[in-house]
Design a protein around this motif. Sequence first.
Motif, PDB file in Angstrom:
ATOM      1  N   UNK A 127       4.778   3.481  -2.075  1.00 50.08           N
ATOM      2  CA  UNK A 127       4.399   2.954  -3.093  1.00 50.08           C
ATOM      3  C   UNK A 127       3.250   2.131  -2.927  1.00 50.08           C
ATOM      4  N   UNK A 128       3.199   1.419  -1.808  1.00 50.45           N
ATOM      5  CA  UNK A 128       2.025   0.552  -1.398  1.00 50.45           C
ATOM      6  C   UNK A 128       0.786   1.515  -1.432  1.00 50.45           C
ATOM      7  N   UNK A 129       0.955   2.714  -0.708  1.00 51.93           N
ATOM      8  CA  UNK A 129      -0.386   3.614  -0.556  1.00 51.93           C
ATOM      9  C   UNK A 129      -0.874   4.358  -1.763  1.00 51.93           C
ATOM     10  N   UNK A 130       0.092   4.605  -2.871  1.00 53.63           N
ATOM     11  CA  UNK A 130       0.007   5.629  -3.948  1.00 53.63           C
ATOM     12  C   UNK A 130      -1.209   5.532  -4.539  1.00 53.63           C
ATOM     13  N   UNK A 131      -1.518   4.253  -5.055  1.00 52.44           N
ATOM     14  CA  UNK A 131      -2.763   4.167  -6.031  1.00 52.44           C
ATOM     15  C   UNK A 131      -4.066   4.329  -5.086  1.00 52.44           C
ATOM     16  N   UNK A 132      -4.001   3.773  -3.846  1.00 55.37           N
ATOM     17  CA  UNK A 132      -5.219   4.046  -3.012  1.00 55.37           C
ATOM     18  C   UNK A 132      -5.297   5.689  -2.584  1.00 55.37           C
ATOM     19  N   UNK A 133      -4.209   6.276  -2.258  1.00 54.99           N
ATOM     20  CA  UNK A 133      -4.259   7.644  -1.963  1.00 54.99           C
ATOM     21  C   UNK A 133      -5.044   8.423  -3.076  1.00 54.99           C
ATOM     22  N   UNK A 134      -4.566   8.133  -4.378  1.00 55.45           N
ATOM     23  CA  UNK A 134      -5.255   8.663  -5.437  1.00 55.45           C
ATOM     24  C   UNK A 134      -6.734   8.280  -5.667  1.00 55.45           C
ATOM     25  N   UNK A 135      -7.286   7.149  -5.462  1.00 54.35           N
ATOM     26  CA  UNK A 135      -8.596   6.777  -5.418  1.00 54.35           C
ATOM     27  C   UNK A 135      -9.283   7.734  -4.213  1.00 54.35           C
ATOM     28  N   UNK A 136      -8.821   7.656  -3.113  1.00 54.46           N
ATOM     29  CA  UNK A 136      -9.343   8.390  -2.017  1.00 54.46           C
ATOM     30  C   UNK A 136      -9.440   9.955  -2.471  1.00 54.46           C
ATOM     31  N   UNK A 137      -8.509  10.587  -2.811  1.00 52.69           N
ATOM     32  CA  UNK A 137      -8.435  11.863  -3.031  1.00 52.69           C
ATOM     33  C   UNK A 137      -9.462  12.004  -3.998  1.00 52.69           C
ATOM     34  N   UNK A 138      -9.763  11.430  -4.917  1.00 50.74           N
ATOM     35  CA  UNK A 138     -10.831  11.677  -6.020  1.00 50.74           C
ATOM     36  C   UNK A 138     -12.183  11.971  -5.166  1.00 50.74           C
TER      37      UNK A 138
END
Length: 181
Positions: free
Chosen positions: A47-58
């Motif tokens: 959960x800690x990395x979920x939002x950063x993962x989405x930002x990075x994937x974009x």
Amino acid sequence: MADINSPNRSSLPSSGPSSAKPGANPLFLREEELRQGIEMLFFGYRDFISEPDRILADRGLGRAHHRVIYFVGRYPGATVSSLLSILQITKQSLSRVLSQLVEEGYIVQRQGASDRRQRLLTLTEKGRALEEQLTETQRQRLARAYRQAGAEAVEGFRKVMLGIMSDDEDRSRFGATKRRP
């Protein structure tokens, strides 16, 4: 294979003197509590990395890019060698990630003043903006959890995290003394 819904409540065998205070109940050392701690680390990290993962994937980037961006932002002017030490990855892995970040304008490399073989790493304006965006999502999540837990729990969390770290150099970054055997 164990059913995820039927926990094993056995306790671990004693392997010597307990570090718990005399009279303290060491229930936190039971197998089930330790396994729950492992799962909480997995789920918390997810959960800690979920939002950063989405930002990075974009942006076509991943977690390795995130780690490099974070630590170059945290330690501007870091050498490639120091980054390798922090991340504990191969030169080949770092080179692949770093090359992409330099090509896409997130990081600049400069030669060291005293040793021209050194490559000093710094975030560009674009890199700083991305690092701030990634870190802010995590900072907010951590601040909320800290507020809910309170100061004593936060200090306990800090002690647990330092206890998990095995490298004395990493522990010393946080003012911790050498790890006891």
